[in-house]
Design a protein around this motif. Structure first.
Motif: not given
Length: 305
Positions: A9-14, A61-67
């Motif tokens: 998930f983090v890789t997709v966001v970044e 999703g942005q909130f979940f990404y930070q955590h």
């Protein structure tokens, strides 16, 4: 939920792209998309806006990404620290700022080596700020630095408040105060060289903060790469420079060192370790610190900060 799902998930966001993320993760795109969908189903929320190019997270999703980033970071730190703690009987890595080589640090390290012949000591030069992350990541086990930087994962022990001196050329008009001393308010109109020119905060930041604490604004402060360059310029008659007392041992020609009378003009010297580290090398090196300070007749603070 597995850690690998968070990494996906983090890789997709970044990367802002399923395709680029799949390439970076070395997996095929369809399985990655299924894993992201599975994560959304498990959470019961949409993590990404449908049909957006580049890929964009929803507010949730942005909130979940930070955590998720925090979880992955803490996991990596805990794993690295656990490995380091389990191996410190063989190697102790000590981070230090270079100016401490003119102070008592070499004596402390030498004594520690003499008393712990079965322990290999590796010295790693790094700034105080970098030491904090290096400790958390297990890259070093002890840090000796000069700045006050707080972090809940790090225990900082203040050992000494080292006085600052003013370095000037022997023919500079301020040289007449070598016995009497000067206040920082008397030098604000001078060209002052500060150092190093590196990532902040650093020793230059400390000097600026002392002026600020005293309500002073230096009119001409110039940052240079490191202490030897600063002192070399002063020895050439270019300006003046504030240094820790121990750095006067550098011994450059044509320089004199003047006491600074402001009580705020000091550089803290501290030792930092991981907060939960109970390894035997910590009390061992603290004992070496005590012995060296006592032998040199220097008061040891040993205040937890």
């Amino acid at each position: 939920m597995e850690l690998r799902h968070l990494r996906y998930f983090v890789t997709v966001v970044e990367e802002q792209s399923i395709t680029k993320a799949a390439e970076k993760l070395c997996i095929a795109q369809p399985p990655l998309s299924r894993q992201i969908q599975k994560l959304e189903e498990e959470l019961g929320i949409l993590l990404f806006e449908r049909g957006s190019r580049p890929v964009k997270t929803t507010e949730a999703g942005q909130f979940f990404y930070q955590h998720a980033v925090q979880i992955l970071t803490h996991t990596a730190q805990a794993t690295s620290m656990a490995k380091r703690i389990s191996s410190v009987n063989k190697v102790v890595r000590i981070g230090y700022v270079s100016s401490l080589l003119y102070a008592l640090l070499p004596l402390i390290i030498f004594l520690f080596r003499q008393k712990n012949p079965d322990t290999e000591v590796e010295l790693i030069e790094c700034g105080t700020k970098d030491q904090i992350e290096a400790l958390k990541l297990g890259k070093i086990d002890i840090g000796f630095g000069r700045l006050r930087i707080s972090d809940p994962a790090i225990k900082r022990i203040l050992m000494r408040k080292e006085k600052l001196l003013l370095a000037v050329h022997k023919n500079h008009f301020l040289a007449q105060y070598i016995e009497k001393g000067v206040y920082l308010s008397e030098i604000t109109n001078e060209l002052i060289f500060s150092y190093p020119a590196s990532q902040k905060p650093n020793f230059s930041t400390l000097i600026q903060s002392i002026f600020t604490e005293l309500g002073l604004v230096p009119k001409n402060m110039q940052e240079v790469r490191e202490i030897h360059m600063a002192l070399g310029l002063v020895a050439s008659g270019e300006g003046i420079c504030l240094i820790p007392e121990s750095a006067s041992e550098i011994g450059m020609r044509n320089l004199v060192y003047i006491p600074i009378l402001d009580l705020e003009a000091y550089s803290p010297i501290s030792m930092s370790v991981r907060n939960m580290d109970q390894s035997a090398y910590i009390p061992n090196i603290l004992e070496c610190v005590r012995e060296v300070f006592e032998a040199e007749g220097i008061a040891l603070l040993m205040n937890a900060d």
